[in-house]
Design a protein around this motif. Structure first.
Motif, mmCIF file in Angstrom:
data_model
loop_
_atom_site.group_PDB
_atom_site.id
_atom_site.type_symbol
_atom_site.label_atom_id
_atom_site.label_comp_id
_atom_site.label_asym_id
_atom_site.label_seq_id
_atom_site.Cartn_x
_atom_site.Cartn_y
_atom_site.Cartn_z
ATOM 1 N N LYS A 155 6.312 1.341 4.276
ATOM 2 C CA LYS A 155 5.090 0.936 3.580
ATOM 3 C C LYS A 155 5.087 -0.587 3.491
ATOM 4 O O LYS A 155 5.992 -1.182 2.915
ATOM 5 C CB LYS A 155 5.035 1.570 2.186
ATOM 6 C CG LYS A 155 4.913 3.091 2.207
ATOM 7 C CD LYS A 155 4.887 3.658 0.797
ATOM 8 C CE LYS A 155 4.639 5.160 0.816
ATOM 9 N NZ LYS A 155 5.745 5.900 1.458
ATOM 10 N N TYR A 156 4.074 -1.196 4.056
ATOM 11 C CA TYR A 156 4.030 -2.655 4.097
ATOM 12 C C TYR A 156 2.592 -3.142 4.229
ATOM 13 O O TYR A 156 1.692 -2.385 4.578
ATOM 14 C CB TYR A 156 4.871 -3.190 5.256
ATOM 15 C CG TYR A 156 4.435 -2.724 6.634
ATOM 16 C CD1 TYR A 156 3.673 -3.546 7.452
ATOM 17 C CD2 TYR A 156 4.793 -1.476 7.112
ATOM 18 C CE1 TYR A 156 3.276 -3.137 8.716
ATOM 19 C CE2 TYR A 156 4.408 -1.046 8.371
ATOM 20 C CZ TYR A 156 3.648 -1.883 9.168
ATOM 21 O OH TYR A 156 3.250 -1.475 10.416
ATOM 22 N N LYS A 157 2.382 -4.415 3.943
ATOM 23 C CA LYS A 157 1.046 -5.005 4.042
ATOM 24 C C LYS A 157 1.154 -6.521 4.106
ATOM 25 O O LYS A 157 2.071 -7.106 3.526
ATOM 26 C CB LYS A 157 0.183 -4.608 2.832
ATOM 27 C CG LYS A 157 -1.297 -5.003 2.961
ATOM 28 C CD LYS A 157 -2.077 -4.606 1.720
ATOM 29 C CE LYS A 157 -3.570 -4.868 1.904
ATOM 30 N NZ LYS A 157 -3.864 -6.278 2.279
ATOM 31 N N TYR A 197 -0.382 -0.873 -6.611
ATOM 32 C CA TYR A 197 -1.200 -1.874 -5.915
ATOM 33 C C TYR A 197 -2.473 -1.233 -5.375
ATOM 34 O O TYR A 197 -3.576 -1.770 -5.540
ATOM 35 C CB TYR A 197 -0.418 -2.523 -4.779
ATOM 36 C CG TYR A 197 -1.298 -3.409 -3.920
ATOM 37 C CD1 TYR A 197 -1.668 -4.685 -4.356
ATOM 38 C CD2 TYR A 197 -1.805 -2.942 -2.707
ATOM 39 C CE1 TYR A 197 -2.519 -5.477 -3.596
ATOM 40 C CE2 TYR A 197 -2.646 -3.731 -1.941
ATOM 41 C CZ TYR A 197 -3.004 -5.001 -2.383
ATOM 42 O OH TYR A 197 -3.858 -5.768 -1.638
ATOM 43 N N TYR A 198 -2.333 -0.062 -4.730
ATOM 44 C CA TYR A 198 -3.502 0.570 -4.140
ATOM 45 C C TYR A 198 -4.387 1.256 -5.175
ATOM 46 O O TYR A 198 -5.562 1.520 -4.920
ATOM 47 C CB TYR A 198 -3.090 1.531 -3.030
ATOM 48 C CG TYR A 198 -2.852 0.791 -1.730
ATOM 49 C CD1 TYR A 198 -3.916 0.248 -1.019
ATOM 50 C CD2 TYR A 198 -1.562 0.590 -1.244
ATOM 51 C CE1 TYR A 198 -3.713 -0.469 0.144
ATOM 52 C CE2 TYR A 198 -1.344 -0.130 -0.084
ATOM 53 C CZ TYR A 198 -2.425 -0.656 0.615
ATOM 54 O OH TYR A 198 -2.209 -1.373 1.759
ATOM 55 N N ASN A 204 11.099 0.214 -9.227
ATOM 56 C CA ASN A 204 9.771 -0.007 -9.792
ATOM 57 C C ASN A 204 9.814 0.195 -11.310
ATOM 58 O O ASN A 204 9.562 1.280 -11.823
ATOM 59 C CB ASN A 204 8.771 0.968 -9.152
ATOM 60 C CG ASN A 204 7.332 0.575 -9.444
ATOM 61 O OD1 ASN A 204 7.019 0.076 -10.517
ATOM 62 N ND2 ASN A 204 6.455 0.810 -8.484
ATOM 63 N N TRP A 224 7.317 -2.566 0.916
ATOM 64 C CA TRP A 224 7.659 -1.745 -0.245
ATOM 65 C C TRP A 224 8.724 -0.722 0.118
ATOM 66 O O TRP A 224 9.573 -0.403 -0.682
ATOM 67 C CB TRP A 224 6.424 -1.025 -0.771
ATOM 68 C CG TRP A 224 5.430 -1.890 -1.471
ATOM 69 C CD1 TRP A 224 5.578 -2.499 -2.690
ATOM 70 C CD2 TRP A 224 4.119 -2.255 -1.015
ATOM 71 N NE1 TRP A 224 4.439 -3.205 -3.014
ATOM 72 C CE2 TRP A 224 3.530 -3.075 -2.009
ATOM 73 C CE3 TRP A 224 3.390 -1.953 0.136
ATOM 74 C CZ2 TRP A 224 2.237 -3.593 -1.881
ATOM 75 C CZ3 TRP A 224 2.111 -2.470 0.275
ATOM 76 C CH2 TRP A 224 1.548 -3.279 -0.720
ATOM 77 N N GLU A 225 8.637 -0.205 1.329
ATOM 78 C CA GLU A 225 9.638 0.740 1.805
ATOM 79 C C GLU A 225 9.955 0.407 3.255
ATOM 80 O O GLU A 225 9.063 0.342 4.106
ATOM 81 C CB GLU A 225 9.154 2.190 1.686
ATOM 82 C CG GLU A 225 9.073 2.682 0.252
ATOM 83 C CD GLU A 225 8.898 4.186 0.158
ATOM 84 O OE1 GLU A 225 9.309 4.891 1.108
ATOM 85 O OE2 GLU A 225 8.360 4.644 -0.860
ATOM 86 N N TYR A 275 3.882 -0.118 -4.401
ATOM 87 C CA TYR A 275 2.913 0.373 -3.421
ATOM 88 C C TYR A 275 1.759 1.159 -4.060
ATOM 89 O O TYR A 275 0.585 0.849 -3.863
ATOM 90 C CB TYR A 275 3.660 1.246 -2.404
ATOM 91 C CG TYR A 275 2.775 1.957 -1.418
ATOM 92 C CD1 TYR A 275 2.263 1.299 -0.317
ATOM 93 C CD2 TYR A 275 2.465 3.309 -1.594
ATOM 94 C CE1 TYR A 275 1.455 1.949 0.594
ATOM 95 C CE2 TYR A 275 1.661 3.966 -0.690
ATOM 96 C CZ TYR A 275 1.159 3.289 0.406
ATOM 97 O OH TYR A 275 0.365 3.943 1.304
ATOM 98 N N THR A 276 2.102 2.168 -4.859
ATOM 99 C CA THR A 276 1.068 3.042 -5.422
ATOM 100 C C THR A 276 0.180 2.304 -6.413
ATOM 101 O O THR A 276 -1.048 2.402 -6.366
ATOM 102 C CB THR A 276 1.706 4.261 -6.103
ATOM 103 O OG1 THR A 276 2.421 5.019 -5.130
ATOM 104 C CG2 THR A 276 0.643 5.151 -6.722
#
Length: 214
Positions: free
Chosen positions: A36-38, A57-58, A200, A11-12, A54-55
């Motif tokens: 920011k990654y996953k 999703y969480y 986004n 994401w970042e 990112y936000t």
């Protein structure tokens, strides 16, 4: 037993997007402040998470003891766009097949460049050309700001330093084909430090470079 395929959402990072191997993902996030990654088990899950952001999703997938990520990757606040940036976008008419693209300063909407209209092109081509045009401009002018795009496809083409356009060369789109070849050549012959981020849309609305024709 073969190692299970993983997909990595960034994401970042230096370049945002979806990567199908850790080596490429690592190059985007290791040493990048605020990365920011996953990882995900399926491409579909990765694509959905990337689009959500990112936000969001969480928010939908709260972190539990069995779903822990490094604390420095988390943010308490919803992400906001960097206003001191360049936003790029393309417009394409599905009937006439005419495309144009532009780049604007995110904070003010001031247009920094506008190219087209071009005949017999596609929206993906326009999004790709807009990013590379922006990269070239910022490097030439020595302006240290990031670029925003709302196109996952264009991000992928830039990362791979090649396009995957299906348009066939004709007399009408000769200029577009030339620009595509030039963009690929520029990516392969130049280095850049500009960060490219996915806009986004769900959180922030339409990208400032949008042509407003939806």
């Amino acid at each position: 037993m073969a190692k299970k395929q993983k997909y990595y959402v960034v994401w970042e990072g230096r370049t945002v997007g979806i990567f199908d191997n850790w080596k490429e993902c690592e190059q985007q996030v290791i040493g990048f402040n605020g990365a920011k990654y996953k990882s995900f088990d399926t491409k579909t899950d990765a694509e959905q998470a990337f689009i959500l952001g990112y936000t969001e999703y969480y928010k939908q997938n709260p972190i539990t003891k069995t779903n822990v990520v490094k604390s420095e990757l988390l943010s308490k606040d919803a992400p906001k766009p960097i206003l001191q940036s360049l936003s790029v976008d393309a417009a394409w008419n599905s009937v006439t097949k005419v495309m144009e693209y532009r780049g604007v300063y995110t904070e003010t909407g001031q247009e920094w460049f506008h190219q087209g209209p071009f005949k017999k092109a596609t929206n993906n081509v326009g999004e790709f050309l807009a990013i590379v045009h922006g990269l070239s401009l910022l490097k030439k002018k020595k302006i240290d700001i990031p670029i925003y795009t709302d196109s996952i496809t264009a991000l992928s083409w830039v990362r791979k330093k090649m396009h995957n356009s299906i348009i066939l060369p004709t007399e009408e789109n000769e200029r577009v084909i030339y620009l595509l070849d030039s963009a690929v050549r520029w990516l392969n012959e130049n280095t850049y430090t500009t960060n490219i981020y996915k806009w986004n849309t769900k959180l922030w609305g339409e990208i400032p470079a949008d042509f407003g024709r939806k």
